[in-house]
Design an enzyme around this catalytic site. Structure first.
Site, PDB file in Angstrom:
ATOM      1  CB  ALA A 106      20.751 -11.109 -17.319  1.00  0.00           C
ATOM      2  CG  ASP A 107      27.063  -9.021 -18.498  1.00  0.00           C
ATOM      3  OD1 ASP A 107      27.482  -9.135 -17.600  1.00  0.00           O
ATOM      4  OD2 ASP A 107      27.559  -8.132 -19.107  1.00  0.00           O
ATOM      5  CD  GLN A 108      22.357  -3.153 -20.681  1.00  0.00           C
ATOM      6  OE1 GLN A 108      22.731  -2.575 -19.379  1.00  0.00           O
ATOM      7  NE2 GLN A 108      21.099  -3.361 -20.922  1.00  0.00           N
ATOM      8  CE  LYS A 133      27.458 -11.523 -14.883  1.00  0.00           C
ATOM      9  NZ  LYS A 133      26.522  -9.845 -15.027  1.00  0.00           N
TER      10      LYS A 133
END
Length: 198
Positions: free
Chosen positions: A74-76, A58
């Site tokens: 950011a990612d989860q 991203k």
């Protein structure tokens, strides 16, 4: 001061950064997360690495457009044992997912990556362990009816800062990690880079 750009459309992440007093722009990345995962040998990768690679993808996409800025991606990833969960496609998928998580402890891996001039300059992954109460299909139906479409906006079908807190018996880990943005390490990095007043 150098520009900071958040490469995410997440209102929660933006609110956390605003609440911390950061000055930044929002330019959500448009990547196909499932396609990125498919390009990886995901069976041989731990969830922390997958979250980190998605966050990096991203940030890199937006860095291509704004190379001089520091881009925050950011990612989860949610893991239950060896199984990974993505955002549910519809309410039926959310119902199945919540019933699969009922009475069990799952782990949220939250990654944040900073990219400048197309190069990753910093990354961090934090993990939190969340134990859900045991509940049945009737409870899940009532919960989804109240939560509505917001249940489809997170990997676990819940917003901990709202109605989702009722799903849980125990939480272990940083609150910001659970919300999908490890703020303390990010703020420390930005201060170190003189992008935030110490």
């Amino acid at each position: 001061m150098e520009k900071i750009i958040l490469a995410s459309g997440s209102k929660v992440r933006a609110d956390l950064m605003k609440g911390a007093g950061l000055s930044f722009d929002i330019k959500p990345a448009d990547i196909d997360e499932r396609a990125v995962e498919a390009a990886l040998t995901v069976d041989e990768m731990v969830p922390e690495d997958i979250a980190s690679i998605l966050a990096q993808s991203k940030a890199e996409q937006i860095s291509d457009i704004f190379p001089e800025a520091t881009i925050v991606g950011a990612d989860q990833v949610l893991a239950l044992g060896d199984e990974r969960f993505n955002k549910p496609a519809d309410m039926e998928a959310a119902r199945r997912q919540l019933l699969a998580l009922s009475g069990k402890t799952h782990t949220l891996h939250s990654a944040v990556v900073c990219v400048k001039n197309g190069k990753t300059v910093w990354r961090h992954v934090s993990s939190a362990h969340l134990t859900m109460r045991a509940f049945d299909g009737v409870f899940v139906g009532r919960y989804l009816a109240k939560a509505g479409k917001t249940a489809l906006q997170s990997v676990g079908c819940y917003q901990l800062e709202g109605l989702g807190i009722q799903l849980f018996e125990r939480l272990e880990g940083d609150y910001f990690t659970i919300l999908g943005m490890p703020m303390l390490p990010l703020l420390a990095f930005l201060r170190n880079q003189k992008l935030l007043e110490a």
